[in-house]
Design an enzyme around this catalytic site. Structure first.
Site, PDB file in Angstrom:
ATOM      1  N   TYR A 257       0.832  -1.201   0.000  1.00 48.88           N
ATOM      2  CA  TYR A 257       0.000   0.000   0.000  1.00 48.88           C
ATOM      3  C   TYR A 257       0.873   1.261   0.000  1.00 48.88           C
ATOM      4  CZ  TYR A 257      -2.972   3.747   1.784  1.00 48.88           C
ATOM      5  OH  TYR A 257      -3.609   4.950   1.947  1.00 48.88           O
TER       6      TYR A 257
ATOM      7  N   LYS B 253       1.183   3.969  -3.132  1.00 48.30           N
ATOM      8  CA  LYS B 253       0.801   5.370  -2.935  1.00 48.30           C
ATOM      9  C   LYS B 253       1.983   6.296  -3.226  1.00 48.30           C
ATOM     10  CE  LYS B 253      -2.529   6.969  -1.765  1.00 48.30           C
ATOM     11  NZ  LYS B 253      -3.640   7.518  -2.605  1.00 48.30           N
TER      12      LYS B 253
END
Length: 278
Positions: A124, A128
């Site tokens: 994640y 990002k």
């Protein structure tokens, strides 16, 4: 200004619509009306609306789920963000990209400033951050807004999870060695509304002031709710989760302060206001 909010159905998206509509003309897309992984449709949608600013609040945000769905996380958070950035370039619109404290590894031991070295630990966090890279490579007019530990009315969050657990358990284990800044989506939306009024492009840390551990956060939640419950602090390792998380991911709102904006209020004050309305 004309502002397009991508991901308006999300927890932050709802508050962005409410806050930004006070002074701007708002258009929205949701996961049902725009698949950001389709570049042609993304470009056409943004060009047809022709906004001054696009706020990109759509993301694959399941931190643990990203570990087992890496391709999906990459497709949404990296390719999707690249597509939105390209569409902004085509429409000559500024972009606000919502990012995360999880771009850092948590080993600094003090609050992170915008220019500190990133080192994401999870899929994640990596996807990002790669979204940030795409934005910087493609656009000149952008605001990267890193935030942390979000909660609000329009989605599941730590506060509602704790209150729900208290309905069924007399004792709850809560991680005590991860430190961050809980951030109210309404306060984040208000900060973004102020940022986009000026062409002060760059990376910003936008969180509520002060910080705590998840365990301390839970204690304050139950204190505000008037609920007595046993909270057991556990280590990250004892708690166990699929994705690695930074131990200390407090974000100093340094660029925000340097631009002359007043401090964003304490998470304690924000939490109290939020819980009054639950």
């Amino acid at each position: 200004m004309k502002v397009l909010i991508i991901g308006s159905e999300g927890m932050l998206g709802h508050d962005l619509v409410d806050v930004l509509s006070e002074e701007n003309e708002i258009s929205t897309t949701t996961i049902d009306t725009l698949d950001i992984t389709e570049i042609k449709k993304t470009i056409k949608t943004v060009k047809d609306i022709n906004p001054d600013v696009v706020v990109h609040a759509a993301a694959f945000t399941d931190v643990d789920g990203s570990e087992s769905h890496e391709d999906l996380a990459y497709k949404v958070n990296v390719i999707g963000t690249r597509n939105v950035a390209v569409a902004c370039r085509e429409a000559d619109a500024a972009l606000v990209y919502i990012c995360t404290d999880y771009v850092f590894d948590g080993t600094k031991g003090t609050a992170y400033r915008e220019y500190d070295q990133v080192n994401p630990l999870s899929v994640y966090g990596k996807t990002k951050y790669l979204g940030e890279v795409c934005v910087k490579e493609i656009l000149n007019k952008f605001y990267i807004a890193r935030t942390s530990w979000l909660y609000g009315f329009h989605g599941p969050n730590f506060v509602t999870t704790m209150l729900k657990l208290a309905e069924n358990y007399d004792s709850i284990n809560v991680v005590g060695d991860q430190i961050g800044s809980p951030t109210y989506t309404v306060d984040l939306a208000k900060a973004i509304a102020e940022l986009i009024k000026k062409p002060i492009y760059g990376t910003y840390h936008l969180t509520n002031s002060e910080h705590c551990s998840w365990h301390e956060y839970a204690q304050l939640i139950f204190e505000n709710a008037g609920i007595e419950i046993e909270l057991k602090p556990v280590t990250t390792e004892e708690f166990g989760s699929a994705a690695a998380r930074p131990k200390y991911s407090v974000l100093e709102n340094y660029n925000w302060k340097m631009e002359g904006f007043p401090p964003i209020r304490s998470y304690k004050e924000a939490l109290k206001d939020y819980m009054k309305l639950l």
